[in-house]
Design an enzyme around this catalytic site. Structure first.
Site, short mmCIF file in Angstrom:
data_model
loop_
_atom_site.label_atom_id
_atom_site.label_comp_id
_atom_site.label_asym_id
_atom_site.label_seq_id
_atom_site.Cartn_x
_atom_site.Cartn_y
_atom_site.Cartn_z
N GLY A 49 56.35 -4.67 -37.91
CA GLY A 49 55.02 -4.14 -38.16
C GLY A 49 54.35 -3.80 -36.85
O GLY A 49 54.73 -4.32 -35.80
N GLN A 54 47.42 -2.40 -31.20
CA GLN A 54 48.56 -2.73 -30.32
C GLN A 54 49.03 -1.52 -29.51
O GLN A 54 49.77 -1.67 -28.55
CB GLN A 54 49.73 -3.27 -31.16
CG GLN A 54 49.42 -4.60 -31.82
CD GLN A 54 50.64 -5.14 -32.54
OE1 GLN A 54 50.88 -4.79 -33.68
NE2 GLN A 54 51.42 -5.96 -31.86
N CYS A 102 55.07 -11.64 -31.89
CA CYS A 102 54.18 -10.48 -31.83
C CYS A 102 54.57 -9.61 -30.65
O CYS A 102 54.80 -10.13 -29.55
CB CYS A 102 52.73 -10.96 -31.69
SG CYS A 102 51.53 -9.62 -31.69
N LEU A 103 54.64 -8.30 -30.88
CA LEU A 103 55.00 -7.38 -29.79
C LEU A 103 53.98 -7.45 -28.66
O LEU A 103 54.30 -7.12 -27.53
CB LEU A 103 55.07 -5.95 -30.34
CG LEU A 103 56.18 -5.70 -31.37
CD1 LEU A 103 56.00 -4.33 -32.01
CD2 LEU A 103 57.55 -5.82 -30.74
N HIS A 144 49.66 -10.76 -40.89
CA HIS A 144 49.73 -10.71 -39.43
C HIS A 144 49.13 -9.38 -38.92
O HIS A 144 48.31 -9.36 -38.00
CB HIS A 144 51.19 -10.86 -38.98
CG HIS A 144 51.42 -10.74 -37.51
ND1 HIS A 144 51.88 -11.79 -36.73
CD2 HIS A 144 51.25 -9.69 -36.65
CE1 HIS A 144 51.98 -11.38 -35.47
NE2 HIS A 144 51.61 -10.11 -35.40
N GLU A 145 49.55 -8.27 -39.56
CA GLU A 145 49.08 -6.95 -39.10
C GLU A 145 47.60 -6.74 -39.41
O GLU A 145 46.86 -6.16 -38.60
CB GLU A 145 49.90 -5.83 -39.76
CG GLU A 145 51.38 -5.82 -39.42
CD GLU A 145 51.65 -5.95 -37.94
OE1 GLU A 145 50.87 -5.44 -37.11
OE2 GLU A 145 52.65 -6.60 -37.59
N HIS A 148 45.41 -8.20 -36.88
CA HIS A 148 45.25 -7.36 -35.68
C HIS A 148 44.04 -6.42 -35.83
O HIS A 148 43.38 -6.10 -34.84
CB HIS A 148 46.50 -6.50 -35.44
CG HIS A 148 47.59 -7.20 -34.68
ND1 HIS A 148 47.42 -7.69 -33.41
CD2 HIS A 148 48.88 -7.44 -35.00
CE1 HIS A 148 48.56 -8.21 -32.98
NE2 HIS A 148 49.47 -8.09 -33.94
NI NI Z 1 51.44 -8.76 -33.78
#
Ligand code: NI
Length: 183
Positions: A49, A54, A102-103, A144-145, A148
């Site tokens: 995701g 991000q 997480c990226l 999670h997304e 963000h």
């Molecule tokens: Ni993340």
């Protein structure tokens, strides 16, 4: 299409609440290209995701896709989804504790408690309203997304930090099989 630079922990854009998109803006060539680039970036980085903040865009927009064997875990596949103006409804009382990465927080994993199921109301990339129920790993990625989009990171959701683990130690002491999930 192009790959986008991913914002890392400490960049203020990750902590800002995003703004919603109206349908006309969502359908604009600029946002459609952003969506394509987000999909490319998610796939290139092996993410499940990616949310617009991000990639330094403070917009209520996310993409997700779970392949059949995401990160080596046995999660049911979720086809590519593009969601804007996301609302989460009817969170289950039942919670599930599992690992997340997480990226934007590269190299770390931690255990996060999430609602086991959730209903999602959003716009798809064409501006059409969509509603669906997500369960298990799909519900986890959605939560999670969506976090963000409000400036919340998985670290904020950890009940305590005792499970926080570098990837190398995660592979060594937890399991090699699950090391790929990032979103
Ligand atoms: Ni993340």
């Amino acid at each position: 299409m192009s790959l986008l630079k991913v914002a890392r922990l400490g960049h203020p854009v990750l902590r800002k609440k995003t703004r919603r998109l109206d349908v006309e803006e969502l359908q604009s060539p600029a946002i459609q290209k952003l969506i394509d680039d987000m999909v490319d970036t998610m796939r290139e980085t092996d993410g499940v995701g990616l949310a617009a903040p991000q990639v330094h865009e403070s917009l209520n927009l996310l993409v997700l896709e779970v392949e059949g064997n995401a990160g080596g875990r046995a999660a049911p596949p979720v086809p590519l989804m593009v969601l804007a103006n996301v609302r989460l409804l009817k969170p289950s009382k039942e919670m599930e504790l599992d690992w997340e990465g997480c990226l934007s927080i590269p190299g770390l994993r931690g255990q996060v408690s999430r609602h086991r199921s959730i209903e999602v109301e959003a716009l798809d990339r064409s501006g059409k309203k969509v509603t669906f129920k997500a369960t298990g790993f799909h519900a986890r990625v959605v939560q999670h997304e969506t976090d963000h989009l409000d400036g919340t990171l998985f670290l904020d959701r950890m009940d305590d930090l005792s499970s926080l683990t570098f990837l190398e130690e995660f592979d060594r002491f937890v399991t090699k099989r699950r090391s790929g999930q990032r979103s």
